[in-house]
Design a protein around this motif. Structure first.
Motif, short mmCIF file in Angstrom:
data_model
loop_
_atom_site.label_atom_id
_atom_site.label_comp_id
_atom_site.label_asym_id
_atom_site.label_seq_id
_atom_site.Cartn_x
_atom_site.Cartn_y
_atom_site.Cartn_z
N ARG A 194 0.83 -1.21 0.00
CA ARG A 194 0.00 0.00 0.00
C ARG A 194 0.87 1.27 0.00
O ARG A 194 0.59 2.22 -0.72
N ALA A 195 1.95 1.23 0.82
CA ALA A 195 2.86 2.40 0.86
C ALA A 195 3.51 2.62 -0.49
O ALA A 195 3.64 3.76 -0.96
N ASN A 196 3.93 1.54 -1.14
CA ASN A 196 4.53 1.67 -2.47
C ASN A 196 3.52 2.20 -3.47
O ASN A 196 3.85 3.02 -4.35
N ALA A 197 2.27 1.72 -3.37
CA ALA A 197 1.23 2.19 -4.29
C ALA A 197 0.96 3.67 -4.09
O ALA A 197 0.81 4.44 -5.06
N GLU A 198 0.89 4.10 -2.83
CA GLU A 198 0.66 5.53 -2.56
C GLU A 198 1.81 6.37 -3.08
O GLU A 198 1.60 7.47 -3.62
N ALA A 199 3.04 5.88 -2.90
CA ALA A 199 4.21 6.61 -3.40
C ALA A 199 4.17 6.71 -4.92
O ALA A 199 4.54 7.73 -5.51
N SER A 200 3.71 5.63 -5.58
CA SER A 200 3.62 5.63 -7.04
C SER A 200 2.62 6.67 -7.53
O SER A 200 2.87 7.40 -8.48
N ILE A 201 1.45 6.73 -6.86
CA ILE A 201 0.45 7.73 -7.24
C ILE A 201 0.98 9.14 -6.99
O ILE A 201 0.77 10.06 -7.79
N LYS A 202 1.69 9.30 -5.89
CA LYS A 202 2.25 10.61 -5.58
C LYS A 202 3.24 11.04 -6.65
O LYS A 202 3.24 12.18 -7.10
N ARG A 203 4.06 10.09 -7.13
CA ARG A 203 5.00 10.42 -8.22
C ARG A 203 4.24 10.73 -9.51
O ARG A 203 4.59 11.64 -10.25
N SER A 204 3.20 9.95 -9.77
CA SER A 204 2.45 10.13 -11.02
C SER A 204 1.81 11.51 -11.09
O SER A 204 1.72 12.11 -12.16
N PHE A 205 1.35 12.02 -9.94
CA PHE A 205 0.64 13.30 -9.95
C PHE A 205 1.51 14.47 -9.50
O PHE A 205 1.07 15.61 -9.55
N GLY A 206 2.74 14.17 -9.08
CA GLY A 206 3.60 15.25 -8.60
C GLY A 206 3.88 16.30 -9.66
O GLY A 206 3.75 17.51 -9.42
N LEU A 207 4.26 15.85 -10.87
CA LEU A 207 4.59 16.80 -11.94
C LEU A 207 3.36 17.59 -12.36
O LEU A 207 3.42 18.80 -12.60
N MET A 208 2.19 16.92 -12.45
CA MET A 208 0.96 17.61 -12.83
C MET A 208 0.61 18.68 -11.81
O MET A 208 0.23 19.80 -12.16
N MET A 209 0.74 18.34 -10.53
CA MET A 209 0.42 19.31 -9.48
C MET A 209 1.36 20.51 -9.55
O MET A 209 0.94 21.66 -9.39
N GLU A 210 2.64 20.21 -9.80
CA GLU A 210 3.63 21.30 -9.86
C GLU A 210 3.39 22.18 -11.08
O GLU A 210 3.49 23.40 -11.02
#
Length: 587
Positions: A103-119
């Motif tokens: 679950r932690a790895n999955a959350e980190a993956s989503i965070k990476r996926s949306f990090g650039l879009m959010m920025e």
């Protein structure tokens, strides 16, 4: 004694003349007034037409910009929701019994996926929810396990998302008191193409959306802004300071999601305020305009154009203070009225003042048009200048690519391309083609004794002498520098006699030029000479490479036979004329 009531004739005449003058002045004044008011009406109509055109043009441009931006964001979010990492991560997070590490790895993956879009878009938050709206993961930890407001207040829209659509959603009720009122939402399917979760992104309305909207400003008081079905402002206002002074916004508060598009003078109770004329019309789905003037959300009389975008469920308007929009007309009207007053005193002055006022009015109108068109003209001019520069540069590059920089005649690249085209054309047409390889005799000795700068000058003279012979005047003929001191001549559709004539002419022309070469090893020659190798292809049975090799062999034969001459080397079928000598040697 004369009757006291009797008016002397001279006074009667005077009164009649005075009455006539008064009547004429009155008629003249009325005529002038009629003309002036007609002119003013025409000017007002023309100004209204220009203001209307300006407002509608800005509105359409902003509407199209919004459409492009929203569609880009929808596509981007849809692609993100379909990406392998998001699908896999959503599958793990949506399972309550998933191991904590996974679950932690999955959350980190989503965070990476949306990090650039959010920025990139400065978005405020994103959520991954289950099909009932319960938040499974978010960059805002306080929202986890809560039901997202869209599932509560935008049930219809979320049902569309659950059917597989990616949507732009706005228009939450004001009573929700959420800091955001604009979202993108996309369905997330698992590997079996079954819906497993919903992605929601909260748009930073003060960033890209407001910047796109505020590009629609015209003049000093013009403003373009967006609002939802509740009349709530969705984009930034350019009048925040004024709104704070009027008490319509609290200190530190901006207009986005906090200001209703209502006339502040319509009621004392904020909840009972009436939406502006524009907002009422737009929310009903009406696309229209108003040039008579109506109070905006500041209470200022404005004119505007508006539209409702049913696809995205928000309205868009472009407004400008009426005083500024019609300042040209007001200025003109004041000038004309002053002229009317003056005309009652001096008739001649009236005509002059009217003339100049009308002229000034037209100038003001032209200036108004120029103000609206200047930006477009400047950008168009810049674009045309850039395109012209690119075309010029491209032509120069094309010329440089096929021209020998030293001699100014075509280079080897040009010769190769030209020969390839002519070769194919000759094969299709069934006519012969001649290739002549030309080499300057003992050019190394020339460079060694005279120096390379003199050698460059010599190459230029030889090139110009070869061109001047005129053997390549037809469209299918070419003389080019082939490399070093070697040149090539291509003669299309030339028989043996013409090839021999041309080769002999080249040799003679170089001899006649008498370019000094005291160190030439050619017998009895103290000037530049050339050797020429000639080959002719008369059928399609021989290849281009073979015919060039034959010309090279013929050139070798010319050098072996004392130079300052030419030789033919023909394909085997023409072996009867395989080694044809020249009679062009210079004594």
């Amino acid at each position: 004694m004369a009757d006291r009531n009797t008016v002397p004739p001279q006074f009667k005449t005077k009164y009649i003349k005075l009455g006539t003058v008064v009547a004429m002045v009155s008629i003249f004044s009325l005529a002038i007034l009629a003309i002036v008011f007609t002119a003013l009406e025409n000017i007002e109509q023309e100004v209204e037409h220009k203001v209307k055109e300006s407002l509608q043009t800005v509105l359409r441009a902003t509407q199209e910009a919004h459409h492009i931006w929203i569609q880009h964001r929808l596509l981007e979010l849809s692609n993100a929701a379909q990406s392998e990492s998001v699908v896999r991560s959503a599958s793990i997070i949506s399972q309550p019994d998933s191991p904590s590490i996974m679950r932690a790895n999955a959350e980190a993956s989503i965070k990476r996926s949306f990090g650039l879009m959010m920025e990139t878009y400065q978005d405020k938050a994103y959520w991954l929810s289950d099909l009932n709206g319960q938040v499974l993961y978010s960059n805002r930890s306080i929202d986890i396990h809560q039901t997202h407001p869209l599932f509560e207040f935008k049930t219809g829209k979320m049902e569309q998302v659950l059917t597989g659509e990616t949507l732009f959603i706005t228009g939450l009720p004001q009573q929700t008191k959420h800091s955001n009122n604009m979202y993108f939402s996309a369905p997330v399917f698992n590997a079996d193409k079954q819906l497993q979760a919903v992605l929601i992104v909260s748009v930073n309305q003060s960033d890209h959306f407001s910047r796109i909207t505020q590009l629609g400003r015209i003049w000093d008081s013009g403003e373009t802004y967006a609002f939802d079905r509740n009349g709530l402002m969705l984009s930034a206002s350019r009048f925040n300071e004024q709104l704070h002074r009027l008490g319509l916004l609290e200190p530190g508060q901006d207009a986005i999601n906090n200001l209703h598009i209502s006339d502040p003078s319509s009621a004392n109770n904020e909840n009972s305020k009436t939406l502006t004329l524009m907002a009422q019309s737009a929310i009903q789905g009406i696309t229209s305009y108003d040039l008579k003037g109506y109070p905006d959300y500041r209470g200022i009389q404005v004119v505007g154009a508006w539209t409702w975008q049913p696809t995205y469920d928000f309205g868009l308007t472009t407004e400008i203070d009426k005083a500024e929009a019609f300042q040209i007309y007001y200025r003109t009207r004041n000038i004309v009225l002053l002229g009317i007053i003056s005309s009652l005193l001096v008739a001649v002055s009236l005509f002059l003042l009217l003339y100049f006022s009308q002229r000034n009015a037209k100038q003001d109108l032209r200036q108004a048009r120029m103000v609206l068109e200047d930006r477009v003209k400047e950008r168009t001019a810049d674009l045309e200048a850039s395109q012209q520069e690119l075309r010029t540069a491209y032509r120069e590059l094309e010329k440089l690519a096929v021209t020998d920089s030293l001699t100014g005649i075509p280079n080897r690249r040009c010769a190769d391309e030209f020969l390839e085209q002519e070769w194919r054309r000759a094969q299709r047409g069934g006519y012969p083609i001649t290739i002549m390889l030309i080499d300057i005799d003992h050019f190394k000795q020339y460079n060694d004794h005279y120096g390379h700068p003199a050698g460059d000058v010599c190459l230029e003279k030889v090139a110009q002498t070869l061109i001047a012979t005129g053997i390549c005047k037809r469209p299918g003929d070419l003389i080019a520098r082939y490399g070093g001191e070697e040149f090539i001549a291509i003669l299309s559709n030339s028989d043996f006699d013409y090839a021999e004539f041309s080769a002999k002419r080249l040799v003679k022309a170089i001899n006649k030029a008498e370019i000094p070469h005291q160190f030439s090893l050619v017998e009895k020659q103290n000037h530049i000479t050339i050797s020429v190798g000639v080959s002719i292809a008369e059928s399609a049975d021989i290849g281009l490479t073979e015919i060039i090799d034959l010309a090279d062999k013929a050139l070798y034969l010319s050098k072996q036979n004392g130079r300052n001459t030419f030789r033919f080397q023909l394909p085997p079928a023409d072996s009867s004329t395989l080694h044809i000598d020249s009679s062009s040697k210079v004594d």
